[in-house]
Design a protein around this motif. Structure first.
Motif, PDB file in Angstrom:
ATOM      1  N   HIS A 151     -39.204 -14.502  23.223  1.00  0.00           N
ATOM      2  CA  HIS A 151     -40.362 -13.546  22.637  1.00  0.00           C
ATOM      3  C   HIS A 151     -41.679 -13.798  23.691  1.00  0.00           C
ATOM      4  O   HIS A 151     -42.089 -14.871  24.232  1.00  0.00           O
ATOM      5  N   SER A 156     -37.955  -8.500  28.245  1.00  0.00           N
ATOM      6  CA  SER A 156     -37.439  -8.316  26.727  1.00  0.00           C
ATOM      7  C   SER A 156     -36.581  -7.162  26.612  1.00  0.00           C
ATOM      8  O   SER A 156     -36.161  -6.873  25.417  1.00  0.00           O
ATOM      9  N   GLN A 185     -31.225  -9.279  19.127  1.00  0.00           N
ATOM     10  CA  GLN A 185     -30.844  -9.728  20.571  1.00  0.00           C
ATOM     11  C   GLN A 185     -29.437  -9.631  20.908  1.00  0.00           C
ATOM     12  O   GLN A 185     -28.950  -9.258  22.036  1.00  0.00           O
TER      13      GLN A 185
END
Length: 435
Positions: A151, A156, A185
């Motif tokens: 993060h 990302s 994710q």
């Protein structure tokens, strides 16, 4: 054909609450190592680290590559990473390895400017991972994010995360466990890639910290992959019967009260936890007393959770059937997994036959699928190991039967949660007398 008398006496087994130091499970400590071009005595470093924590079988080694954010890792840097992994491979600990660029929660200042640089670092490190693969249990993260937790990173997007995961997977030989930070994710990266999905687990450094585990679940930024806590627990119930899950417990709150913690750790199939986080939570568990759990009754809650992390195999019974026409003895050993999680790696099982008062020693492999015992909420499920012992080659006398379990990568013994102690040849199952 001569028909000899054969008598069989099997050993009874009972469950124990003893602590087991087994490979690939349990508490771990974090060992941070910055990599630069300067030489280090990594052997001395690792020996000192291991003196601090003789009781743990796992180590989380965090390898910081910040020094190389602007380009390739130099030959000297690669030599240092190689030497570090080689030193750890000489220890009695299996490794959780996390490569990262940030230890300060300021990853955007420390990670490389381009994705290609990160991908290049993965490719450079790949041969070192292959060289020391037997020492590594799992790789955590994809190099990027605050503390390597994926993060607060420029990389990302789903496309970037997939490129990172695929590159690391290929660099590591395509058969090593990986782990990403959140279930969202995981779905973004591996949802349509069956090969990658079979090797990709999770690591959660916000375990039991809130309803969302500090943003692990149900966050706006997760888009279409956003799920509630209960939905993500269901996801982990299924996923983590095949891939490892672990992390850190933080922030004293009702979600990590002892009963709630046991319920959710069991559902998530937790294999490993950081022993240093969170002291307030661990003190709360230590103050709890276990009841209604058989041999664990009266144990403190922290010791109970420690014992159930990962797998916890025990023998429930041994049965033997003599096949007269085939002149063999068929042994079936029944097992249960009282841990939170499966073994993941199938152990090597060997039946050793030793004649009393003689040097006769025979060994036979045992067929099994004990790695499929899920543990957790299915801790009552029974699995078996089978082995056939030919009788025609046995002369008159008494033979002792032992079963040995061994981790295939480390070669370390897998200890069982029975009252019986392991002997040099394994666990004593009983005797066969031939007359």
């Amino acid at each position: 054909m001569e028909m000899r008398r054969v008598s069989i006496e099997t050993q009874p087994f009972t469950e124990s609450a003893r602590e087991l130091r087994n490979p690939n499970r349990g508490f771990y400590h974090v060992y941070p190592v910055p990599i630069a071009d300067e030489g280090e005595d990594y052997g001395k470093m690792v020996r000192e680290y291991c003196r601090w924590a003789p009781d743990t079988a796992l180590a989380l080694v965090e390898i910081n590559l910040q020094h190389y954010r602007a380009g390739d890792i130099t030959p000297a840097g690669l030599e240092n990473i190689d030497a570090l992994l080689a030193a750890w491979a000489q220890s009695d600990k299996r490794l959780i390895v996390r490569f990262l660029y940030d230890w300060d929660g300021e990853n955007l200042l420390h990670e490389p400017e381009t994705l290609d640089t990160v991908l290049r670092h993965m490719e450079q490190i790949g041969p070192l991972l292959l060289r020391h693969r037997d020492a590594i249990f799992t790789l955590q993260g994809l190099f990027v994010g605050d503390w390597g937790e994926m993060h607060h990173t420029k990389f990302s997007s789903g496309g970037d995360l997939r490129r990172l995961a695929q590159t690391l997977d290929q660099a590591a030989g395509g058969d090593m466990y990986l782990a990403v930070r959140t279930p969202a994710q995981w779905r973004e990266i591996a949802g349509t890639d069956r090969q990658l999905a079979s090797r990709m687990g999770l690591f959660n450094d916000g375990l039991l910290s809130s309803g969302t585990d500090m943003g692990t679940y149900d966050m706006d930024g997760q888009g279409d992959e956003r799920r509630s806590r209960e939905a993500e627990l269901d996801f982990q119930r299924e996923l983590c019967t095949g891939v490892p899950n672990g992390g850190e417990v933080i922030a004293d709150n009702p979600y990590n009260d002892f009963d709630n913690a046991v319920r959710d750790l069991s559902a998530m199939h937790i294999t490993y936890l950081n022993q240093d986080y969170d002291k307030a939570v661990f003190d709360k568990w230590a103050a709890a007393e276990v009841s209604g759990q058989g041999c664990f009754d009266g144990l403190d809650g922290l010791s109970y959770i420690r014992r159930r992390l990962g797998y916890r195999l025990l023998i429930t019974q041994t049965t033997a059937v003599r096949r007269l026409l085939q002149q063999r003895l068929d042994l079936t050993v029944s097992f249960r997994n009282a841990g939170f999680a499966p073994l993941y790696a199938a152990p090597e099982l060997t039946l050793t036959v030793q004649k009393e008062d003689a040097n006769t020693v025979l060994s036979y492999p045992a067929a099994h699928s004990l790695e499929d015992l899920p543990g957790g909420e299915d801790a009552g499920k029974i699995g078996t190991a089978q082995v056939s012992l030919p009788l025609e080659g046995l002369t008159e006398g008494v033979y002792r039967l032992y079963l040995n379990l061994q981790d295939p990568a480390s070669g370390q013994p897998v200890l069982l949660a029975n009252e019986q102690d392991r002997e040099d040849s394994g666990y004593f199952l009983g005797t066969v007398t031939v007359r």
